[in-house]
Design a protein around this motif. Structure first.
Motif, PDB file in Angstrom:
ATOM      1  N   VAL A   1       1.287 -11.855  -6.184  1.00 45.48           N
ATOM      2  CA  VAL A   1       2.532 -12.044  -5.438  1.00 45.48           C
ATOM      3  C   VAL A   1       3.338 -10.755  -5.348  1.00 45.48           C
ATOM      4  O   VAL A   1       3.692 -10.298  -4.249  1.00 45.48           O
ATOM      5  CB  VAL A   1       3.378 -13.177  -6.061  1.00 45.48           C
ATOM      6  CG1 VAL A   1       4.751 -13.253  -5.422  1.00 45.48           C
ATOM      7  CG2 VAL A   1       2.653 -14.506  -5.921  1.00 45.48           C
ATOM      8  N   ILE A   2       3.640 -10.151  -6.483  1.00 44.55           N
ATOM      9  CA  ILE A   2       4.528  -8.978  -6.462  1.00 44.55           C
ATOM     10  C   ILE A   2       3.851  -7.780  -5.797  1.00 44.55           C
ATOM     11  O   ILE A   2       4.480  -7.064  -5.023  1.00 44.55           O
ATOM     12  CB  ILE A   2       5.025  -8.628  -7.876  1.00 44.55           C
ATOM     13  CG1 ILE A   2       5.875  -9.771  -8.420  1.00 44.55           C
ATOM     14  CG2 ILE A   2       5.848  -7.347  -7.861  1.00 44.55           C
ATOM     15  CD1 ILE A   2       6.376  -9.543  -9.823  1.00 44.55           C
ATOM     16  N   PHE A   3       2.587  -7.554  -6.069  1.00 43.82           N
ATOM     17  CA  PHE A   3       1.910  -6.411  -5.457  1.00 43.82           C
ATOM     18  C   PHE A   3       1.812  -6.607  -3.948  1.00 43.82           C
ATOM     19  O   PHE A   3       2.056  -5.682  -3.178  1.00 43.82           O
ATOM     20  CB  PHE A   3       0.527  -6.198  -6.083  1.00 43.82           C
ATOM     21  CG  PHE A   3      -0.147  -4.921  -5.677  1.00 43.82           C
ATOM     22  CD1 PHE A   3       0.496  -3.701  -5.802  1.00 43.82           C
ATOM     23  CD2 PHE A   3      -1.430  -4.932  -5.184  1.00 43.82           C
ATOM     24  CE1 PHE A   3      -0.124  -2.515  -5.437  1.00 43.82           C
ATOM     25  CE2 PHE A   3      -2.061  -3.756  -4.811  1.00 43.82           C
ATOM     26  CZ  PHE A   3      -1.404  -2.554  -4.935  1.00 43.82           C
ATOM     27  N   PHE A   4       1.478  -7.822  -3.518  1.00 42.50           N
ATOM     28  CA  PHE A   4       1.412  -8.082  -2.078  1.00 42.50           C
ATOM     29  C   PHE A   4       2.776  -7.867  -1.423  1.00 42.50           C
ATOM     30  O   PHE A   4       2.877  -7.204  -0.391  1.00 42.50           O
ATOM     31  CB  PHE A   4       0.918  -9.504  -1.783  1.00 42.50           C
ATOM     32  CG  PHE A   4       0.952  -9.820  -0.317  1.00 42.50           C
ATOM     33  CD1 PHE A   4      -0.013  -9.313   0.529  1.00 42.50           C
ATOM     34  CD2 PHE A   4       1.972 -10.595   0.215  1.00 42.50           C
ATOM     35  CE1 PHE A   4       0.034  -9.571   1.890  1.00 42.50           C
ATOM     36  CE2 PHE A   4       2.025 -10.859   1.566  1.00 42.50           C
ATOM     37  CZ  PHE A   4       1.056 -10.353   2.411  1.00 42.50           C
ATOM     38  N   LEU A   5       3.821  -8.431  -2.028  1.00 42.15           N
ATOM     39  CA  LEU A   5       5.162  -8.265  -1.469  1.00 42.15           C
ATOM     40  C   LEU A   5       5.566  -6.791  -1.420  1.00 42.15           C
ATOM     41  O   LEU A   5       6.138  -6.329  -0.428  1.00 42.15           O
ATOM     42  CB  LEU A   5       6.189  -9.073  -2.264  1.00 42.15           C
ATOM     43  CG  LEU A   5       6.075 -10.591  -2.148  1.00 42.15           C
ATOM     44  CD1 LEU A   5       7.043 -11.273  -3.109  1.00 42.15           C
ATOM     45  CD2 LEU A   5       6.303 -11.061  -0.716  1.00 42.15           C
ATOM     46  N   GLY A   6       5.258  -6.062  -2.491  1.00 42.61           N
ATOM     47  CA  GLY A   6       5.573  -4.641  -2.518  1.00 42.61           C
ATOM     48  C   GLY A   6       4.843  -3.867  -1.437  1.00 42.61           C
ATOM     49  O   GLY A   6       5.423  -3.005  -0.768  1.00 42.61           O
TER      50      GLY A   6
ATOM     51  N   TYR B   1       3.421  -5.189   1.393  1.00 45.26           N
ATOM     52  CA  TYR B   1       3.739  -5.685   2.727  1.00 45.26           C
ATOM     53  C   TYR B   1       5.122  -5.225   3.194  1.00 45.26           C
ATOM     54  O   TYR B   1       5.277  -4.723   4.289  1.00 45.26           O
ATOM     55  CB  TYR B   1       3.646  -7.213   2.758  1.00 45.26           C
ATOM     56  CG  TYR B   1       3.792  -7.775   4.145  1.00 45.26           C
ATOM     57  CD1 TYR B   1       2.732  -7.699   5.046  1.00 45.26           C
ATOM     58  CD2 TYR B   1       4.981  -8.346   4.569  1.00 45.26           C
ATOM     59  CE1 TYR B   1       2.859  -8.195   6.323  1.00 45.26           C
ATOM     60  CE2 TYR B   1       5.125  -8.846   5.842  1.00 45.26           C
ATOM     61  CZ  TYR B   1       4.056  -8.771   6.724  1.00 45.26           C
ATOM     62  OH  TYR B   1       4.196  -9.261   7.994  1.00 45.26           O
ATOM     63  N   PHE B   2       6.121  -5.409   2.338  1.00 42.66           N
ATOM     64  CA  PHE B   2       7.473  -5.044   2.733  1.00 42.66           C
ATOM     65  C   PHE B   2       7.773  -3.568   2.507  1.00 42.66           C
ATOM     66  O   PHE B   2       8.770  -3.061   3.003  1.00 42.66           O
ATOM     67  CB  PHE B   2       8.505  -5.917   2.003  1.00 42.66           C
ATOM     68  CG  PHE B   2       8.461  -7.346   2.454  1.00 42.66           C
ATOM     69  CD1 PHE B   2       8.841  -7.700   3.735  1.00 42.66           C
ATOM     70  CD2 PHE B   2       8.010  -8.335   1.598  1.00 42.66           C
ATOM     71  CE1 PHE B   2       8.784  -9.016   4.163  1.00 42.66           C
ATOM     72  CE2 PHE B   2       7.952  -9.658   2.015  1.00 42.66           C
ATOM     73  CZ  PHE B   2       8.341  -9.996   3.307  1.00 42.66           C
ATOM     74  N   GLY B   3       6.914  -2.892   1.792  1.00 43.99           N
ATOM     75  CA  GLY B   3       7.127  -1.480   1.517  1.00 43.99           C
ATOM     76  C   GLY B   3       6.392  -0.546   2.455  1.00 43.99           C
ATOM     77  O   GLY B   3       6.420   0.665   2.263  1.00 43.99           O
TER      78      GLY B   3
ATOM     79  N   THR C   1       7.964   6.365  -2.895  1.00 44.20           N
ATOM     80  CA  THR C   1       8.638   5.123  -3.274  1.00 44.20           C
ATOM     81  C   THR C   1       7.616   4.009  -3.491  1.00 44.20           C
ATOM     82  O   THR C   1       7.725   3.224  -4.440  1.00 44.20           O
ATOM     83  CB  THR C   1       9.666   4.717  -2.201  1.00 44.20           C
ATOM     84  OG1 THR C   1      10.588   5.792  -2.018  1.00 44.20           O
ATOM     85  CG2 THR C   1      10.408   3.464  -2.587  1.00 44.20           C
ATOM     86  N   GLN C   2       6.620   3.942  -2.627  1.00 44.30           N
ATOM     87  CA  GLN C   2       5.567   2.934  -2.781  1.00 44.30           C
ATOM     88  C   GLN C   2       4.833   3.112  -4.109  1.00 44.30           C
ATOM     89  O   GLN C   2       4.456   2.132  -4.752  1.00 44.30           O
ATOM     90  CB  GLN C   2       4.567   3.023  -1.627  1.00 44.30           C
ATOM     91  CG  GLN C   2       5.089   2.520  -0.314  1.00 44.30           C
ATOM     92  CD  GLN C   2       4.047   2.649   0.787  1.00 44.30           C
ATOM     93  OE1 GLN C   2       2.850   2.664   0.528  1.00 44.30           O
ATOM     94  NE2 GLN C   2       4.504   2.759   2.017  1.00 44.30           N
ATOM     95  N   GLU C   3       4.640   4.346  -4.508  1.00 44.60           N
ATOM     96  CA  GLU C   3       3.970   4.635  -5.776  1.00 44.60           C
ATOM     97  C   GLU C   3       4.790   4.104  -6.945  1.00 44.60           C
ATOM     98  O   GLU C   3       4.248   3.487  -7.870  1.00 44.60           O
ATOM     99  CB  GLU C   3       3.754   6.137  -5.900  1.00 44.60           C
ATOM    100  CG  GLU C   3       2.873   6.534  -7.042  1.00 44.60           C
ATOM    101  CD  GLU C   3       2.586   8.035  -7.043  1.00 44.60           C
ATOM    102  OE1 GLU C   3       2.294   8.554  -8.131  1.00 44.60           O
ATOM    103  OE2 GLU C   3       2.661   8.687  -5.982  1.00 44.60           O
ATOM    104  N   VAL C   4       6.095   4.328  -6.913  1.00 45.23           N
ATOM    105  CA  VAL C   4       6.979   3.825  -7.971  1.00 45.23           C
ATOM    106  C   VAL C   4       6.934   2.295  -8.011  1.00 45.23           C
ATOM    107  O   VAL C   4       6.823   1.692  -9.083  1.00 45.23           O
ATOM    108  CB  VAL C   4       8.427   4.332  -7.768  1.00 45.23           C
ATOM    109  CG1 VAL C   4       9.394   3.635  -8.706  1.00 45.23           C
ATOM    110  CG2 VAL C   4       8.485   5.835  -7.950  1.00 45.23           C
ATOM    111  N   ILE C   5       6.982   1.674  -6.853  1.00 44.58           N
ATOM    112  CA  ILE C   5       6.910   0.207  -6.777  1.00 44.58           C
ATOM    113  C   ILE C   5       5.566  -0.272  -7.332  1.00 44.58           C
ATOM    114  O   ILE C   5       5.503  -1.254  -8.074  1.00 44.58           O
ATOM    115  CB  ILE C   5       7.117  -0.281  -5.330  1.00 44.58           C
ATOM    116  CG1 ILE C   5       8.567  -0.043  -4.902  1.00 44.58           C
ATOM    117  CG2 ILE C   5       6.757  -1.761  -5.196  1.00 44.58           C
ATOM    118  CD1 ILE C   5       8.821  -0.252  -3.418  1.00 44.58           C
TER     119      ILE C   5
END
Length: 171
Positions: A18-23, A25-27, A34-38
């Motif tokens: 869930v969290i990786f997909f959301l990160g 998809y929305f990132g 920033t994507q790397e930090v997420i």
């Protein structure tokens, strides 16, 4: 032990999915930095169930005791679940949702090389190396394997630390 691994492994898998997909998809519109930090934050959060799984096993299933080996095995198995979740999402994301990711990341890498203070001949070599690596490693399958490996290695580290801190001998 099996019940604990299933329960906390599913927590880790669910969090990863869930969290990786959301990160991802929305990132997509965010910078790669920033994507790397997420991404790393998501890895850390998805591996939290390792600690709680070992603690649950010790406190509720094994009469307040767990040795290092048992704790480490539980942690590794939970980490495996999280790593599988990351690999699945990474593969699906790069295959179907954002297939341009490898090319976009290559362009980002080339921009970073060009902006660096290294000599021009080194820049040319580094850009050629980056392009060659992308041909070899820029596939969804390799990305998924790389993501699995990274999460699993972090999971091993967290399993070691958790098993060491939570080990307790029976009275």
């Amino acid at each position: 032990m099996k019940a604990t691994v299933k329960k906390y492994g599913l927590y880790a898998l669910g969090i990863a999915l869930v969290i990786f997909f959301l990160g991802l998809y929305f990132g997509k519109e965010l910078s790669f930095k920033t994507q790397e930090v997420i991404g790393y934050t998501t890895m850390a959060v998805s591996l939290i169930p390792i600690y709680f799984g070992i603690k649950h096993y010790r406190d509720y299933e094994n009469n307040g005791a767990v040795n290092f080996k048992e704790g480490f095995i539980i942690g590794i198995l939970i980490a495996l679940c999280a790593a599988i979740g990351f690999a699945i999402i990474d593969f699906l994301f790069v295959s179907y949702i954002y297939p341009e990711f490898p090319q976009d990341y290559l362009a980002y890498s080339i921009d970073n090389i060009n902006a660096s203070d290294i000599p021009a001949d080194q820049k040319i070599k580094d850009i050629a190396d980056a392009k060659e690596m992308m041909k070899t490693y820029g596939t969804p399958s390799f990305g998924a394997i790389l993501m699995f490996s990274m999460v699993f290695i972090f999971g091993i580290i967290i399993s070691l630390i958790s098993a060491l801190t939570l080990q307790r001998k029976s009275n």
